[in-house]
Enzyme design. Structure first.
Site, PDB file in Angstrom:
ATOM      1  N   ASN A 137      -7.174   1.786   9.832  1.00 57.51           N
ATOM      2  CA  ASN A 137      -5.859   2.038  10.419  1.00 57.51           C
ATOM      3  C   ASN A 137      -6.028   1.947  11.927  1.00 57.51           C
ATOM      4  O   ASN A 137      -6.672   2.802  12.537  1.00 57.51           O
ATOM      5  CB  ASN A 137      -5.358   3.450  10.063  1.00 57.51           C
ATOM      6  CG  ASN A 137      -5.000   3.584   8.593  1.00 57.51           C
ATOM      7  OD1 ASN A 137      -5.173   2.657   7.809  1.00 57.51           O
ATOM      8  ND2 ASN A 137      -4.490   4.743   8.223  1.00 57.51           N
TER       9      ASN A 137
ATOM     10  N   HIS B 262      -2.843  11.284   0.820  1.00 53.84           N
ATOM     11  CA  HIS B 262      -2.262  11.028   2.144  1.00 53.84           C
ATOM     12  C   HIS B 262      -1.574  12.317   2.619  1.00 53.84           C
ATOM     13  O   HIS B 262      -0.351  12.391   2.717  1.00 53.84           O
ATOM     14  CB  HIS B 262      -1.273   9.850   2.059  1.00 53.84           C
ATOM     15  CG  HIS B 262      -0.993   9.187   3.372  1.00 53.84           C
ATOM     16  ND1 HIS B 262      -1.201   7.841   3.594  1.00 53.84           N
ATOM     17  CD2 HIS B 262      -0.505   9.658   4.535  1.00 53.84           C
ATOM     18  CE1 HIS B 262      -0.848   7.525   4.823  1.00 53.84           C
ATOM     19  NE2 HIS B 262      -0.417   8.621   5.419  1.00 53.84           N
TER      20      HIS B 262
ATOM     21  N   ARG C 162       0.858  -1.191   0.000  1.00 50.98           N
ATOM     22  CA  ARG C 162       0.000   0.000   0.000  1.00 50.98           C
ATOM     23  C   ARG C 162       0.898   1.247   0.000  1.00 50.98           C
ATOM     24  O   ARG C 162       1.720   1.422   0.889  1.00 50.98           O
ATOM     25  CB  ARG C 162      -0.900   0.006   1.239  1.00 50.98           C
ATOM     26  CG  ARG C 162      -1.675   1.304   1.386  1.00 50.98           C
ATOM     27  CD  ARG C 162      -2.610   1.296   2.597  1.00 50.98           C
ATOM     28  NE  ARG C 162      -3.292   2.580   2.678  1.00 50.98           N
ATOM     29  CZ  ARG C 162      -3.140   3.445   3.685  1.00 50.98           C
ATOM     30  NH1 ARG C 162      -2.366   3.173   4.709  1.00 50.98           N
ATOM     31  NH2 ARG C 162      -3.780   4.591   3.663  1.00 50.98           N
TER      32      ARG C 162
ATOM     33  N   GLU D 199      -3.425  -0.161   8.055  1.00 52.67           N
ATOM     34  CA  GLU D 199      -2.236   0.214   8.835  1.00 52.67           C
ATOM     35  C   GLU D 199      -2.310  -0.359  10.226  1.00 52.67           C
ATOM     36  O   GLU D 199      -3.380  -0.383  10.844  1.00 52.67           O
ATOM     37  CB  GLU D 199      -2.100   1.740   8.995  1.00 52.67           C
ATOM     38  CG  GLU D 199      -1.574   2.474   7.808  1.00 52.67           C
ATOM     39  CD  GLU D 199      -1.359   3.963   8.072  1.00 52.67           C
ATOM     40  OE1 GLU D 199      -0.988   4.351   9.201  1.00 52.67           O
ATOM     41  OE2 GLU D 199      -1.573   4.743   7.122  1.00 52.67           O
TER      42      GLU D 199
ATOM     43  N   TYR E 184      -4.172   1.512  15.663  1.00 58.15           N
ATOM     44  CA  TYR E 184      -2.920   1.549  16.427  1.00 58.15           C
ATOM     45  C   TYR E 184      -3.107   1.303  17.918  1.00 58.15           C
ATOM     46  O   TYR E 184      -2.286   0.667  18.549  1.00 58.15           O
ATOM     47  CB  TYR E 184      -2.236   2.917  16.245  1.00 58.15           C
ATOM     48  CG  TYR E 184      -1.570   3.067  14.890  1.00 58.15           C
ATOM     49  CD1 TYR E 184      -0.231   2.739  14.707  1.00 58.15           C
ATOM     50  CD2 TYR E 184      -2.288   3.508  13.789  1.00 58.15           C
ATOM     51  CE1 TYR E 184       0.378   2.861  13.475  1.00 58.15           C
ATOM     52  CE2 TYR E 184      -1.684   3.632  12.541  1.00 58.15           C
ATOM     53  CZ  TYR E 184      -0.351   3.302  12.392  1.00 58.15           C
ATOM     54  OH  TYR E 184       0.252   3.401  11.155  1.00 58.15           O
TER      55      TYR E 184
ATOM     56  N   GLU F 267      -7.013   8.590   6.678  1.00 55.00           N
ATOM     57  CA  GLU F 267      -7.234   9.161   8.014  1.00 55.00           C
ATOM     58  C   GLU F 267      -7.715  10.616   7.993  1.00 55.00           C
ATOM     59  O   GLU F 267      -7.017  11.522   8.485  1.00 55.00           O
ATOM     60  CB  GLU F 267      -5.956   9.066   8.857  1.00 55.00           C
ATOM     61  CG  GLU F 267      -5.497   7.656   9.109  1.00 55.00           C
ATOM     62  CD  GLU F 267      -4.522   7.533  10.287  1.00 55.00           C
ATOM     63  OE1 GLU F 267      -4.183   8.560  10.887  1.00 55.00           O
ATOM     64  OE2 GLU F 267      -4.127   6.410  10.608  1.00 55.00           O
TER      65      GLU F 267
HETATM   66  C1  NOJ Z   1      -1.135   7.027  10.392  1.00 58.33           C
HETATM   67  C2  NOJ Z   1      -0.735   7.759   9.164  1.00 58.33           C
HETATM   68  O1  NOJ Z   1      -1.491   7.306   8.080  1.00 58.33           O
HETATM   69  C3  NOJ Z   1       0.744   7.653   8.832  1.00 58.33           C
HETATM   70  O2  NOJ Z   1       1.038   8.645   7.911  1.00 58.33           O
HETATM   71  C4  NOJ Z   1       1.558   7.768  10.098  1.00 58.33           C
HETATM   72  O3  NOJ Z   1       2.928   7.776   9.820  1.00 58.33           O
HETATM   73  C5  NOJ Z   1       1.198   6.611  10.999  1.00 58.33           C
HETATM   74  N1  NOJ Z   1      -0.193   6.714  11.359  1.00 58.33           N
HETATM   75  C6  NOJ Z   1       1.997   6.556  12.301  1.00 58.33           C
HETATM   76  O4  NOJ Z   1       1.722   7.647  13.083  1.00 58.33           O
END
Ligand code: NOJ
Length: 501
Positions: free
Chosen positions: A340, A156, A111, A409, A342, A201
């Site tokens: 995405n 992006h 991606r 992500e 985290y 995002e």
């Molecule tokens: C989300 C973002 O899409 C990406 O650009 C960023 O580097 C990562 N999170 C980590 O923070």
């Protein structure tokens, strides 16, 4: 004697620290396996990057200036290390090195994003730049020649500066400008690219860019321009989707989604209303209009922002209304949900007014906080909560009729050690979460590590390393070196299982 005692005390403390360090991931960054230990045969594993963060060559071959070029050049102090991505990992000239890493990993997909200012340097069709198109054609061809599926993100964060001059995402004109740019990409790359993300995002560029003034364009019209930015992003997405379906789908047969970021929320007091509010104000902001049966913005947002706006003396809601026409265009405008993920948070209703007046935080009216036992990575916001991924996937399954989800992500950042056991624990436990969700009937078809290589982490510059591969930024050749996690990930991809570490 005293010296001796302190020496042994120090050893004792050291030993405890080591044990705690070793044990921390076993206890808090691990997830129990449920069901089949193997991913389905067609489950796709990949890695992710974005144009501005890796390409460099910011002013070469006709590329126009983006708002991130302008921001990093004008305000270097806004980056922790005063850096920019003028060169970064130099992927524009070194895609072959990235390709070698992709092949070594044996990923199924890659991606990456297209830089709008490489295709249209001013953002407008009149500035079309063939060299930019040639570059991405080369990237796509090489991926396909090596059996790697390209997953392409159209936006992006790197908006052409010229578009910002007339308001960027605060101007509804962005909708048509984005669709024109998307058409250019579908026309040039759509014969080979079959999976597209329109935006990455949105919350993450609309809030810091239009409310908190941390990101370009540094506007702080909180509670107003951030919502406008989200609204225009959503409409631009849906308009691009409808255009693809009517003009390109019959020939190209691709899928279009959007990469949405969200945390999952937990409550120490089982406050389901607070949890629901957390989900509506985050994932739900754009997923509800697209994936819910009813469409429109999430009810908690509509009600609160409308009533707060009237209390503030306004004549209408700060959250734009989705009228009947747009509501219908947006509803169902995605073939998959890009997620995405985290980290997660606990949530409770705020005991006093949050943030500025007005603002997203004030409307949200919740306090989201980490559990103190969660293991933290390098950034202040990143705690390892794999169960949050499993739970958010089940939430999507239950709320939205089980749409296809591609995890676009997921990743961990640290100081850059090559022996990155923490990253291995993080990705392993999150892949376990994805697998548990698959075993529980969630329609998850892919998992993507952020990131293939170390890159420019926005305001953190190069101080946070997310790569499976380290990049030697000081060397002219910018060598890529696999971390221990790269070797682990390759084993996962080869076996479609999660081998022990
Ligand atoms: C989300 C973002 O899409 C990406 O650009 C960023 O580097 C990562 N999170 C980590 O923070």
């Amino acid at each position: 004697m005293w010296l001796f005692a302190s020496f042994f005390a120090a050893i004792g403390i050291l030993a405890t620290t080591i044990n705690v360090t070793e044990a921390k991931f076993d206890y808090h960054c691990n997830l129990t396996a449920k069901g089949n230990p193997k991913f389905p045969d067609n489950f796709s594993f990949g890695v992710s990057t974005s144009a501005y963060q890796i390409e460099g060559a910011w002013n070469e071959d006709g590329r126009g200036e983006s708002i991130w070029d302008e921001f990093t050049h004008k305000f270097p102090d806004m980056m922790d290390d005063r850096s920019n991505a003028d060169v970064a990992a130099d992927s524009y000239h070194r895609f072959d090195q990235d390709l070698a890493a992709l092949k070594e990993l044996k990923v199924n997909h890659y991606r990456f994003s297209i830089a709008w200012p490489r295709i249209y340097p001013t953002g407008d069709i009149s500035s079309k730049n063939q060299k930019g198109i040639d570059y991405y054609n080369k990237v796509i061809d090489k991926l396909i020649a090596n059996g790697i599926t390209p997953i392409v993100t159209l936006f992006h964060y790197d908006l052409p500066s010229e578009i910002q001059k007339f308001g960027g995402f605060a101007n509804p004109l962005i909708i048509n400008m984005f669709v024109t740019y998307a058409i250019e990409c579908f026309e040039n790359f759509g014969d080979r690219v079959k999976i597209w993300n329109t935006f990455n995002e949105p919350i993450d560029y609309c809030k810091p860019g239009y409310a908190d003034a941390n990101y370009p364009p540094q506007i702080n019209a909180h509670g107003v321009a951030d919502y406008l930015c989200m609204d225009h992003t959503l409409k631009a997405h849906a308009a691009a989707y409808r255009t693809y379906r009517s003009r390109f789908y019959e020939k190209q047969r691709g899928k279009i989604g959007m990469a949405l970021n969200s945390r999952f929320f937990y409550s120490h007091t089982n406050d389901q209303e607070a949890i629901s509010r957390g989900m509506q104000f985050n994932l739900g902001f754009l997923s509800h209009p697209i994936f819910s049966k009813t469409g429109g913005y999430p009810p908690a947002m509509v009600e609160t922002i409308h009533s707060n706006s009237l209390k503030e003396g306004r004549i209408s809601s700060r959250l734009p209304r989705l009228d009947g026409k747009w509501k219908e265009i947006i509803k169902g405008s995605a073939d998959f949900l890009g997620l995405n993920y985290y980290t997660s948070r606990y949530i409770k209703r705020a005991s006093e007014p949050m943030g500025e007046n007005p603002s997203w935080d004030r409307d949200y009216d919740c306090d989201a906080y980490p559990d103190e036992t969660w293991v933290r990575g390098k950034p202040f916001w990143l705690y390892c909560v794999p169960e949050g991924l499993e739970d958010i996937l089940k939430y999507i399954r239950d709320q939205y009729g089980n749409p296809e989800v591609i995890i676009t992500e997921n990743g961990w950042s640290d100081d850059g050690d090559l022996e990155d056991d923490d990253r291995i624990h993080f990705i392993k436990s999150h892949m376990q979460a994805a697998l548990n969700a698959v075993n529980d009937g969630c329609n998850v078809t892919g998992y993507t590590v952020w990131s293939l290589i170390d890159n420019f982490e926005w305001q953190r510059g190069y101080t946070n390393k997310f790569g499976l591969y380290a990049v030697n930024l000081n060397s002219p050749n910018k060598e890529r070196t696999p971390r221990k996690s790269a070797k682990y990930y390759r084993k996962v991809i080869e076996t479609k299982t999660l081998p022990s570490i």
